[in-house]
Design an enzyme around this catalytic site. Structure first.
Site, short mmCIF file in Angstrom:
data_model
loop_
_atom_site.label_atom_id
_atom_site.label_comp_id
_atom_site.label_asym_id
_atom_site.label_seq_id
_atom_site.Cartn_x
_atom_site.Cartn_y
_atom_site.Cartn_z
N VAL A 37 0.84 -1.21 0.00
CA VAL A 37 0.00 0.00 0.00
C VAL A 37 0.88 1.26 0.00
O VAL A 37 0.63 2.21 -0.76
CB VAL A 37 -0.96 -0.01 1.21
CG1 VAL A 37 -1.67 1.33 1.35
CG2 VAL A 37 -1.98 -1.14 1.06
N LYS A 121 -6.42 -0.64 10.27
CA LYS A 121 -7.64 -1.01 11.00
C LYS A 121 -7.34 -1.62 12.36
O LYS A 121 -8.10 -1.42 13.31
CB LYS A 121 -8.50 -1.97 10.18
CG LYS A 121 -7.82 -3.27 9.84
CD LYS A 121 -7.80 -3.48 8.37
CE LYS A 121 -6.63 -4.35 7.95
NZ LYS A 121 -6.55 -4.50 6.52
N GLU A 145 -10.34 6.84 6.60
CA GLU A 145 -11.32 6.31 5.63
C GLU A 145 -10.85 4.99 5.02
O GLU A 145 -11.65 4.10 4.75
CB GLU A 145 -11.52 7.36 4.53
CG GLU A 145 -12.61 7.05 3.56
CD GLU A 145 -14.00 7.17 4.17
OE1 GLU A 145 -14.40 8.28 4.53
OE2 GLU A 145 -14.69 6.13 4.27
N GLY A 202 -2.66 -9.00 -3.88
CA GLY A 202 -2.44 -8.00 -2.83
C GLY A 202 -3.65 -7.75 -1.95
O GLY A 202 -3.70 -6.74 -1.25
N ASP A 216 -9.61 -9.81 10.67
CA ASP A 216 -9.58 -8.55 9.92
C ASP A 216 -10.99 -7.94 9.85
O ASP A 216 -11.19 -6.75 10.10
CB ASP A 216 -9.04 -8.83 8.50
CG ASP A 216 -9.08 -7.61 7.60
OD1 ASP A 216 -8.15 -6.80 7.67
OD2 ASP A 216 -10.07 -7.47 6.84
N LYS A 220 -12.60 -4.38 11.57
CA LYS A 220 -13.38 -3.38 10.83
C LYS A 220 -14.75 -3.19 11.45
O LYS A 220 -15.26 -2.07 11.52
CB LYS A 220 -13.47 -3.79 9.35
CG LYS A 220 -12.11 -3.70 8.64
CD LYS A 220 -12.14 -4.41 7.30
CE LYS A 220 -10.80 -4.31 6.59
NZ LYS A 220 -10.68 -5.26 5.46
N GLY A 317 -6.87 -3.80 -1.88
CA GLY A 317 -5.96 -3.68 -3.02
C GLY A 317 -5.16 -2.40 -2.88
O GLY A 317 -5.68 -1.37 -2.44
#
Ligand code: HSE
Length: 438
Positions: A37, A121, A145, A202, A216, A220, A317
């Site tokens: 990222v 996150k 965001e 990815g 994960d 979130k 991604g």
């Protein structure tokens, strides 16, 4: 108790502040982390910088190995985070992932009055309140965001619209990797091949266990619960189930039943003081908005007193995450969000839904009880079914699926335990996500 703090004075604008320090100076970004990222973000800044009236530059990137290849734009690499902060960047972008050193560095940046943009996150789920309070006290933006459904910017909108954000229930697909895997398995692809594809593209975390096990997604969901109910729950409290015990036959069976199995997060935010929530693969009928999604797509369905809303799009991604991060950078540098009230969240308890319908799979190496014997045993526990399928042979075992009509989870659990004992079969139990208009 909810504490609402309404600052009477306007927060300083980072852009104005930067202007005071020299109007012609470039807008500088310190980048913490240069994984997939971070590298995509560096490429984006080099090739499509936001138009903010001044040149936007990454002045340094924090890496553990400074002898690695520099990213696009010839960004200098450093292993010294304090040197980056000492350079007084206009904004810090944190994409290190994990809790430390991310938490310490974000807090330090905020304490120095530097706006922070993060996609982390885990950090927001574990320390969101502490960081949001630190940002508010320092009167600098903290934007996140990209931490949930990275390619669908919606959290910021709700930040600015508290009435619209009065949500009573939410359901979503917020993990692209597990959704991608289940979608591939629907077409007959092996689980391991689908996971390898997700990693190559990815989508998956460095350790894909977090994607597969639902962690994960639970992080979130923790962020979404805080965002929409100001309730503070810990990720560890949320009942979580992963996708690794599912068979391609489960997905085929769901299709037969007129729906699909999706990796769902759900929270009922309507009750005060106690929330029901879960992360689990769940059966959704074809009428549910989440059933319209496939592949890596994410979606969040929100119900309020006045309307149901559905947001969907890419959730993972490097490229989409970098885009949202850069938009957050532009917002952090140009908008004065911190003048709005800051609302401390309230500690809440969270538990699994106590009632519902369930899709149950019975599995046995040799012979399952007949459909009528199964129905009799379940009915002796006051559990009724809308459907019990024929037995089908799977590699190494026989399977049968049934749909339990609305019942208390603890009663179903007792009935399934006696079925396991009496018939020597294993049971797998998935929640049914009811249709929005049911
Ligand atoms: N591993 C995550 C996913 C990345 O698959 O959705 C985005 O948070």
């Amino acid at each position: 108790m909810t504490t609402v703090v309404d600052p009477l004075v306007a927060a300083p604008s980072p852009v104005r502040d930067a202007h005071d320090r020299g109007a012609s100076r470039d807008l500088s970004i310190a980048l913490l982390g240069l994984g997939q990222v971070g590298s995509a973000f560096a490429r984006l800044v080099a090739t499509a910088p936001p138009e903010l009236g001044r040149t936007v530059k990454i002045t340094g990137a924090l890496v553990s190995n400074t002898s690695r290849e520099a990213p696009a734009g010839g960004v200098p690499l450093t292993a010294d985070p304090r040197a980056l902060l000492d350079g007084r960047p206009d904004v810090v972008v944190e994409v290190l992932g994990g809790l430390e050193p991310a938490r310490t560095l974000v807090l330090e940046a905020l304490a120095r009055g530097i706006p922070v943009v993060t996609a982390n996150k885990s950090l927001l789920a574990a320390h969101g309140d502490e960081l949001l309070e630190a940002a508010w006290r320092a009167r600098v933006p903290l934007r996140y965001e990209a931490s949930v459904v990275a390619g669908v910017p919606f959290l910021g909108t709700f930040d600015r619209r508290p009435l619209a954000a009065a949500v009573t229930e939410l359901a979503g697909i917020v993990n692209g990797t597990s959704h991608f895997i289940l979608s591939k398995m629907e077409t007959g692809c092996e689980y391991s091949d689908a996971l390898a594809d997700a990693q190559r593209l990815g989508y998956a975390e460095r350790d894909p266990f977090n994607d597969i096990a639902g962690i994960d997604a639970a992080e979130k969901l923790t962020i979404l619960i805080r965002q929409f109910s100001h309730s503070r729950v810990t990720t560890a409290e949320i009942p979580i189930e992963g996708i690794d015990h599912l068979l391609p036959a489960d997905l085929a069976q769901a299709r037969e039943l007129g729906g699909a199995i999706k990796p769902v997060v759900h929270a009922d935010l309507g009750q005060s003081g106690a929330l029901s929530a879960f992360v689990a693969p769940a059966f959704v009928s074809a009428r549910h908005p989440l059933a319209s999604l496939s592949g890596v797509a994410n979606g969040v369905w929100l119900k309020s007193a006045h309307a149901s809303l559905f947001y969907s799009g890419p959730g993972a991604g490097p490229a989409v995450t970098a885009t949202t991060l850069l938009d957050d950078v532009a917002e952090a540098l140009t908008r004065n969000h911190e003048a709005r009230p800051w609302c401390e969240s309230v500690a809440a308890t969270v538990s699994a839904p106590a009632e519902g319908r369930w899709l149950v799979r019975l599995t046995a190496a040799h012979g399952l009880p007949s459909a009528s014997d199964t129905a009799d045993l379940l009915s002796s526990h006051d559990i009724w079914t809308s459907r019990i399928t024929e037995t089908t042979s799977q590699p190494g075992s026989d399977c049968r699926w049934l749909v339990a009509l609305p019942c208390a989870k603890h009663r179903l659990a007792r009935a399934l335990e006696s079925l396991e004992r009496a018939a020597g079969c294993e049971v797998t139990c998935l929640p049914v996500l009811e249709d929005p208009d049911a």
